[in-house]
Design a protein around this motif. Sequence first.
Motif, mmCIF file in Angstrom:
data_model
loop_
_atom_site.group_PDB
_atom_site.id
_atom_site.type_symbol
_atom_site.label_atom_id
_atom_site.label_comp_id
_atom_site.label_asym_id
_atom_site.label_seq_id
_atom_site.Cartn_x
_atom_site.Cartn_y
_atom_site.Cartn_z
ATOM 1 N N VAL A 120 15.323 2.708 -11.227
ATOM 2 C CA VAL A 120 15.245 2.188 -12.592
ATOM 3 C C VAL A 120 16.449 2.640 -13.404
ATOM 4 C CG1 VAL A 120 13.914 2.168 -14.742
ATOM 5 C CG2 VAL A 120 12.735 2.121 -12.546
ATOM 6 N N HIS A 180 20.131 1.826 -18.067
ATOM 7 C CA HIS A 180 20.309 1.121 -16.802
ATOM 8 C C HIS A 180 21.797 1.090 -16.471
ATOM 9 C CE1 HIS A 180 16.180 -0.464 -16.850
ATOM 10 N NE2 HIS A 180 16.356 -0.495 -18.167
ATOM 11 N N THR A 232 15.474 -5.343 -14.712
ATOM 12 C CA THR A 232 14.053 -5.474 -15.033
ATOM 13 C C THR A 232 13.752 -6.934 -15.327
ATOM 14 O OG1 THR A 232 14.000 -3.229 -15.915
ATOM 15 C CG2 THR A 232 12.218 -4.694 -16.576
ATOM 16 N N ARG A 262 7.113 -1.139 -9.987
ATOM 17 C CA ARG A 262 6.116 -1.720 -10.892
ATOM 18 C C ARG A 262 5.314 -0.571 -11.483
ATOM 19 N NH1 ARG A 262 2.962 -6.249 -8.203
ATOM 20 N NH2 ARG A 262 4.820 -7.403 -8.818
ATOM 21 N N ASP A 315 8.623 -5.674 -13.835
ATOM 22 C CA ASP A 315 9.072 -5.155 -12.544
ATOM 23 C C ASP A 315 10.569 -4.873 -12.601
ATOM 24 O OD1 ASP A 315 6.533 -5.512 -11.529
ATOM 25 O OD2 ASP A 315 7.065 -7.164 -10.184
ATOM 26 N N THR A 316 10.994 -3.850 -11.900
ATOM 27 C CA THR A 316 12.414 -3.544 -11.780
ATOM 28 C C THR A 316 12.822 -3.752 -10.330
ATOM 29 O OG1 THR A 316 12.349 -1.968 -13.594
ATOM 30 C CG2 THR A 316 14.196 -1.781 -12.070
#
Length: 167
Positions: free
Chosen positions: A12, A31, A93, A121, A139-140
Amino acid sequence: MVDVRRVTLPGVGVLHSITTTDGAEIAVVAHRTGSSDLVSRPAGARDDDGEGVTVRLDEDEARTVAELLGGTRIVESIAELDELPGVPIDWVTVDADDAIAGRTIGDLPVASGVVLVAVVRDDHAHPSPPADFRLLPGDTIVAVGPTDGIEVVFRAIREGAGGDTEA
């Protein structure tokens, strides 16, 4: 002095958070792509109670907010520490309005040399997800491979464009 909590979020990014004197929590998820999530939760809120606000910032917006707060140099230095030389890895994401939301990983284009290594998730990582793994908002997706190939896949996540694409 304010204590900054730093947590590496595998797949992430990096979360930095502080607790204000009145007990509120302010966090930034940085990120590698340059985007950031700014998260704020009021005093006394729990992780699962839904109280709080998350704002997605693109690279320019995040830089502007950092400048307003006086921390551009610090943010850039921290981001550099988390890079692995010679290992192109990136993550994105899934937003509710993304073309891939609600569809499967198999609907993404295949880019030469790019491997989708995990989907994160909530607090759970799904390593090497199969082609029928359905992607949900929040979700990533974690990808490893050539930068240009990763960009092809990530562009398809946002804009659509299924099928095979060699990058």
